[in-house]
Design a protein around this motif. Sequence first.
Motif, PDB file in Angstrom:
ATOM      1  N   TRP A   1      -3.953  32.121 -23.895  1.00  0.00           N
ATOM      2  CA  TRP A   1      -5.054  32.863 -24.944  1.00  0.00           C
ATOM      3  C   TRP A   1      -4.522  34.689 -25.139  1.00  0.00           C
ATOM      4  N   GLY A   2      -3.534  35.350 -25.307  1.00  0.00           N
ATOM      5  CA  GLY A   2      -3.279  36.558 -25.130  1.00  0.00           C
ATOM      6  C   GLY A   2      -4.200  37.272 -26.266  1.00  0.00           C
TER       7      GLY A   2
ATOM      8  N   ASP B   1      -9.672  38.190 -20.427  1.00  0.00           N
ATOM      9  CA  ASP B   1      -9.332  38.891 -19.128  1.00  0.00           C
ATOM     10  C   ASP B   1      -9.818  38.012 -18.499  1.00  0.00           C
ATOM     11  N   ASP B   2     -11.296  37.409 -17.574  1.00  0.00           N
ATOM     12  CA  ASP B   2     -11.511  36.483 -17.105  1.00  0.00           C
ATOM     13  C   ASP B   2     -10.729  35.172 -17.347  1.00  0.00           C
ATOM     14  N   CYS B   3     -10.640  34.520 -18.214  1.00  0.00           N
ATOM     15  CA  CYS B   3     -10.027  32.807 -18.613  1.00  0.00           C
ATOM     16  C   CYS B   3      -8.229  33.671 -17.771  1.00  0.00           C
ATOM     17  N   LEU B   4      -7.678  34.150 -18.465  1.00  0.00           N
ATOM     18  CA  LEU B   4      -6.255  34.764 -17.927  1.00  0.00           C
ATOM     19  C   LEU B   4      -6.545  34.664 -16.516  1.00  0.00           C
ATOM     20  N   GLY B   5      -7.485  34.646 -15.592  1.00  0.00           N
ATOM     21  CA  GLY B   5      -6.835  36.047 -14.236  1.00  0.00           C
ATOM     22  C   GLY B   5      -7.661  34.031 -13.703  1.00  0.00           C
ATOM     23  N   ALA B   6      -8.464  33.149 -14.722  1.00  0.00           N
ATOM     24  CA  ALA B   6      -8.162  31.817 -14.139  1.00  0.00           C
ATOM     25  C   ALA B   6      -7.248  30.953 -14.097  1.00  0.00           C
TER      26      ALA B   6
END
Length: 490
Positions: A60-61, A50-55
Amino acid sequence: MDERNRLGDAALGKIAGASVPAYDRSAITEGIIHLGVGAFHRAHQAVYVDDCLGAGARDWGIVGVSLRSPDTRDALGPQDGLYTIAVRSGDGDALRVIGSMKSLQVAPEDPEALLSRMADPGIRIVTLTVTEKAYLRGANGDLDAGHADVAWDIANPQKPRTVFGFLTGALARRRAAGVAPFTVLCCDNLPTNGETVRRLTQQFAALAGGDLASFVENHVAFPSTMVDRIVPATTDKDRERVSEALGVFDAWPVMTEPFTQWVVEENFPTGRPRWEQFGVTMVKDVGPFEDMKLRLLNGAHSGIAYLGLLTGYPTVADSFGDPLIRSFVDRLWAEAATTLPTDAGLDTVAYTSALAERFSNPALRHRTAQIAMDGSQKLPQRIIASARLRLNDGQPISNLMLVAAAWISACRERGRSLPAGHFTDPLDAKLAEIFAVTDEPVELVHAVFAAAGFSGEGGEGLKAAAARHLTTIFEKGAAEAVLATVQEGA
Ligand code: CS2
């Protein structure tokens, strides 16, 4: 709380009591399949993703898969995969809605759908938290070829039930289609978990015939990893409290602690999210971190759980708060710490003092019965490995073996001083047979150790120490056994 007023994409705009995903979830595609979508995964890996998606990461879901029960899918499916984590400390709960779970599947409902999803080139990593027992290791640590589910999977490769059936089935499809294999990332508390799962997968492939075993050996990456976050089971009260705070109903929030750690071996030929930007430690060799965590955190957890159950403590914080159990744990740590490498930069003093704080977190209410589950699968890497190493060096193993004795006694107390189904173990049928024929400590320890595969090299020394403790537990009670152990050599 009205359950029709449900958490979901459409409700995100009106949530005030929690942070919510700030990225466009509809733009996210799936790159990871996670097998075993329980609370631990949702409070750990899914948060890093979730952190990576936020960035800004887009591909990568996560596809969350249950290998058995539909419960998680039934709870999160109607919520568009959204759920809340409640990070609990003395300061109260910090709530965060996690958006990385894009879809959910229940393997037994449609094994073909899962196999074909796993064969999709967009999926580049398959991660697992299926608990120790799902790896179907026999007492010698190898794949239990006689297990009914293994036999089923070999006979029904299109409708597998085991992790190995799904992994090998999907890898075979990818190979046939010229698609690069996915990386397999085991996130369970097994020693050298990547290597272990590779070996078991190869053993399964060899049983199935054909040449997939050598393909697995030569072409599939199985990085090892150490995962750490304490995640107590969610209660109805937790569900209510979180839903109240959100203002919408969340059918399955996850409770956790502020601490989180992930150490991952750098070996992802088909790419990975930029986890290192969000606190994940990428390393060449996870081994020392894994051993430290299994032997210090998990080993102490099992000790606190079984001794807590025998002395009447329902939670880790209650049990660890007993000064006698607390000094026992300090001694257990002192024993286990000598088995860790000295040249890997581990700071066991800082580590155990952080553990003491984590175990004392009163807001967590982590139940001793939850940790007591599946001891036959957990103690080898948590307790027996340390005891063997120390025995080989001629060092005392008394504190370690008190945990093994407490395990046997707690198993035997079910249906006596503990509720019959208080916790379960894959060895239960065998344990019941043993408990029916003897209550003599030496015989009990010999029979249970043989059944659990704890014997082997150095077995006599381990059994003698465990039997001595079990005798004290039977004759004087667990609290006296702890006292006697703590006073040894004092
Ligand atoms: C616990 C672990 O239930 C158990 O056996 O020891 O789940 C522990 O809480 C986690 O490994 C912490 O990372």
